[in-house]
Design a protein around this motif. Structure first.
Motif, mmCIF file in Angstrom:
data_model
loop_
_atom_site.group_PDB
_atom_site.id
_atom_site.type_symbol
_atom_site.label_atom_id
_atom_site.label_comp_id
_atom_site.label_asym_id
_atom_site.label_seq_id
_atom_site.Cartn_x
_atom_site.Cartn_y
_atom_site.Cartn_z
ATOM 1 N N GLU A 1 -5.326 -9.183 -5.063
ATOM 2 C CA GLU A 1 -6.080 -9.140 -3.822
ATOM 3 C C GLU A 1 -7.214 -10.146 -3.884
ATOM 4 O OE1 GLU A 1 -7.208 -5.345 -2.420
ATOM 5 O OE2 GLU A 1 -5.350 -4.409 -3.074
ATOM 6 N N VAL B 1 4.447 -4.685 -2.192
ATOM 7 C CA VAL B 1 3.127 -4.816 -1.603
ATOM 8 C C VAL B 1 2.130 -4.220 -2.581
ATOM 9 C CG1 VAL B 1 1.637 -4.136 0.307
ATOM 10 C CG2 VAL B 1 4.018 -4.722 0.738
ATOM 11 N N GLY B 2 1.068 -4.956 -2.841
ATOM 12 C CA GLY B 2 0.080 -4.505 -3.791
ATOM 13 C C GLY B 2 0.271 -5.134 -5.160
ATOM 14 N N SER B 3 1.414 -5.801 -5.365
ATOM 15 C CA SER B 3 1.617 -6.457 -6.653
ATOM 16 C C SER B 3 0.934 -7.812 -6.692
ATOM 17 C CB SER B 3 3.117 -6.633 -6.933
ATOM 18 O OG SER B 3 3.707 -7.482 -5.968
#
Length: 65
Positions: free
Chosen positions: A46, A41-43
């Motif tokens: 966004e 998550v976050g890779s």
């Protein structure tokens, strides 16, 4: 490391279904990612957030007192 399950998982990390997000240590997270059953998550990039343009400031005319 926070990961999101891409498939149903069951094991030392507990039971998770596709889409669940959970925290694991880096070694376990790397193994899940290598097996293709989870992503970090976050890779993912966004989505871009559009900021409103700043309001223009009008200059005031000097007044005589």
């Amino acid at each position: 490391m926070k990961v999101r399950a891409l498939a149903s998982l069951s094991g030392p990390t507990g039971r998770h279904t596709a889409g669940d997000e959970f925290v694991v240590d880096a070694k376990v997270g790397d193994e899940l990612i290598a097996r293709g059953v989870a992503v970090e998550v976050g890779s993912e990039p966004e989505p871009a957030v559009e900021e409103p343009a700043p309001k223009s400031v009008k200059a005031r005319a000097a007044t005589k007192e």
